[in-house]
Design a protein around this motif. Sequence first.
Motif: not given
Length: 198
Positions: A129-135, A153-155, A160-166, A110-117
């Motif tokens: 969780v697919v994780d990449a640096d903010e930059q 940046r607004a999007r 969720a923050t990276r920490e919330q997803r992880l 299930h590809d769920v963009p807002l899973l953590a939120e």
Amino acid sequence: MRKIGLTGGIGAGKSAVAKLLVAHGAVLVDSDRIAREVVAPGTPGLAAVVAEFGSGVLGPDGALDRPALGAVVFADPERLAALNAIVHPLVRARSAELEAAAEPDAVVVHDVPLLAENGLQGLFDQVVVVDADEQVRLARLVELRGMAEQEARARMAAQATREQRLAVADLVVENNGTEAELAERVTALWQRLTSTAG
């Protein structure tokens, strides 16, 4: 059947991971695609969105004008919540239909963009969780998707923050590198998912 929740911040490469998993044999339930389907012209979902946000969110063809709607909701958490209250129940219902149609031994991703939120991790056997640096994510949004930096940046800030997803992750796929490196990581991920299937 094994139910996997796949998520990641915008620009992290979640869609690329989803495609690679499908190539390995996963059944994909794509929440973004379903979210577009449930607000297609003529659907009750689109009627509900127009009732909430007005006809200014429609294009000349009567279809949803996503940039116009995005400009409204991504700048205002309350308006985003109103949109989600319309779309998410419709997406969940369609996702359940697609999952029910999969083979009993399938790995259903299930590809769920807002899973953590939305606190949906409990719906799945495992969360990836697919994780990449903010930059890195910001550069992809600007260079590959053509977004203005401020919009990108607004999007990112609306998610969720990276920490919330992880914090909800059972498995993490790091995607700061090349496509070849990502393909290797997804092959290893698939081996882990299928070795524990059943």
